[in-house]
Design an enzyme around this catalytic site. Sequence first.
Site, short mmCIF file in Angstrom:
data_model
loop_
_atom_site.label_atom_id
_atom_site.label_comp_id
_atom_site.label_asym_id
_atom_site.label_seq_id
_atom_site.Cartn_x
_atom_site.Cartn_y
_atom_site.Cartn_z
N GLY A 239 -1.29 -40.27 31.99
CA GLY A 239 -0.36 -40.57 30.89
C GLY A 239 -1.03 -41.50 29.88
O GLY A 239 -1.86 -41.07 29.07
N GLY A 240 -0.70 -42.78 29.96
CA GLY A 240 -1.15 -43.77 28.97
C GLY A 240 -2.64 -43.71 28.63
O GLY A 240 -3.01 -43.74 27.45
N GLU B 182 3.28 -37.69 41.77
CA GLU B 182 3.41 -38.84 40.89
C GLU B 182 4.50 -39.78 41.43
O GLU B 182 5.68 -39.58 41.15
CB GLU B 182 3.82 -38.40 39.48
CG GLU B 182 2.81 -37.51 38.79
CD GLU B 182 2.88 -37.64 37.26
OE1 GLU B 182 1.82 -37.68 36.64
OE2 GLU B 182 4.00 -37.72 36.70
N ASN C 252 -1.14 -35.99 29.80
CA ASN C 252 0.26 -35.87 29.40
C ASN C 252 0.51 -36.92 28.32
O ASN C 252 0.63 -38.11 28.63
CB ASN C 252 1.16 -36.10 30.62
CG ASN C 252 2.64 -36.05 30.26
OD1 ASN C 252 2.99 -35.74 29.12
ND2 ASN C 252 3.50 -36.35 31.22
N TRP C 253 0.55 -36.47 27.09
CA TRP C 253 0.71 -37.43 25.97
C TRP C 253 2.15 -37.93 25.86
O TRP C 253 2.42 -38.83 25.08
CB TRP C 253 0.27 -36.77 24.65
CG TRP C 253 -1.22 -36.58 24.52
CD1 TRP C 253 -2.18 -36.93 25.44
CD2 TRP C 253 -1.92 -36.00 23.41
NE1 TRP C 253 -3.42 -36.60 24.95
CE2 TRP C 253 -3.29 -36.03 23.72
CE3 TRP C 253 -1.50 -35.46 22.19
CZ2 TRP C 253 -4.26 -35.54 22.84
CZ3 TRP C 253 -2.47 -34.97 21.32
CH2 TRP C 253 -3.84 -35.01 21.64
N GLU D 111 10.38 -38.28 34.58
CA GLU D 111 11.10 -38.75 33.38
C GLU D 111 12.15 -37.73 32.97
O GLU D 111 13.22 -38.10 32.47
CB GLU D 111 10.10 -39.02 32.25
CG GLU D 111 9.33 -40.31 32.52
CD GLU D 111 7.92 -40.35 31.93
OE1 GLU D 111 7.60 -39.51 31.07
OE2 GLU D 111 7.15 -41.23 32.35
N HIS E 130 8.83 -33.28 35.78
CA HIS E 130 8.35 -34.67 35.65
C HIS E 130 9.51 -35.63 35.93
O HIS E 130 10.64 -35.37 35.54
CB HIS E 130 7.78 -34.91 34.25
CG HIS E 130 6.98 -36.16 34.16
ND1 HIS E 130 7.58 -37.40 34.09
CD2 HIS E 130 5.64 -36.37 34.16
CE1 HIS E 130 6.63 -38.33 34.06
NE2 HIS E 130 5.45 -37.73 34.09
N GLY F 17 3.27 -45.59 34.54
CA GLY F 17 3.38 -46.49 33.39
C GLY F 17 3.54 -47.95 33.77
O GLY F 17 3.86 -48.79 32.94
P1 13P Z 1 0.77 -43.13 33.36
O1 13P Z 1 -0.65 -42.64 33.55
O2 13P Z 1 1.03 -43.70 32.01
O3 13P Z 1 1.19 -44.01 34.49
O4 13P Z 1 1.70 -41.83 33.44
C1 13P Z 1 1.55 -40.95 34.48
C2 13P Z 1 2.36 -39.73 34.21
O5 13P Z 1 3.56 -39.77 34.23
C3 13P Z 1 1.64 -38.50 33.88
O6 13P Z 1 2.50 -37.41 33.86
#
Ligand code: 13P
Length: 256
Positions: free
Chosen positions: A231-232, A164, A9-10, A96, A94, A170
């Site tokens: 993510g990261g 998650e 997930n960019w 976010e 998600h 993050g």
């Molecule tokens: P991180 O790997 O940056 O913690 O993000 C996870 C995420 O939200 C993937 O959807």
Amino acid sequence: MRIPMIAANWKMNTTVSEAKKLVTEIHQELSDIKNIDKVICPPFISLATVYELTKEGSIKLGAQNVYFEEKGAYTGEISPLMLTDFCKYVIIGHSERRQYFNETREIINKKIRTSLSFKLMPILCVGESLEENEAGNTEKIVAGQLKSALAGIDYPNGLILAYEPIWAIGTGKSATGEQANKTIGFLRRNINELYNETAAQNVRILYGGSVTDTNTTEFISQPEIDGALVGGASLKAKQFISIVKQAREIKNQTSS
Ligand code: 13P
């Protein structure tokens, strides 16, 4: 046997030219790798470019969001119909989006329904906040999110879930493999209750939250965890490639 999956997930990162560079490196290393599904979810604006660069190979694409109507006067939105040219998957729910864009459980349910009707496979995210976790409410929260997201859906064929925990996204503070395995096993039992044993055994459930190339083994070696939503670390080609290769090794060993 469930095929393991690693999804990138960019988020809101990479310009089109950065996306091009990143996916070219990933494609070179991973497009011939078998026995594991590799999914990249770039920003909408890079989907067509990334698609052109990956279509000859086994990497599949996902979108990070979708609207729940097919077309019409919804300025700025992207429909499932538009995505089907490029994507096999779409991330829905998600944290976010729930947190910053006020996505309610009802909206998430609509997005899941419409996506499934276009054969766009949802990667449905669920997860609890730090306060909910500390209050011992993790299972109650994720069960509620799962049930509402799937309300009125007969059989979610092809659905993918991602657990998650919000406090692990993050933050560099991942859950332990055991914690994640326990909650993911619980989600699988919920799928059994909502549908049946076959659905529960078929649904792939990923872990997401600060997954890197140094903690991949901890998660992927757990029996209930079918892969990761990264993510990261997915923005660094070398790390993402390493995560996919490690995951494939571990799951191949456990299945043979
Ligand atoms: P991180 O790997 O940056 O913690 O993000 C996870 C995420 O939200 C993937 O959807």
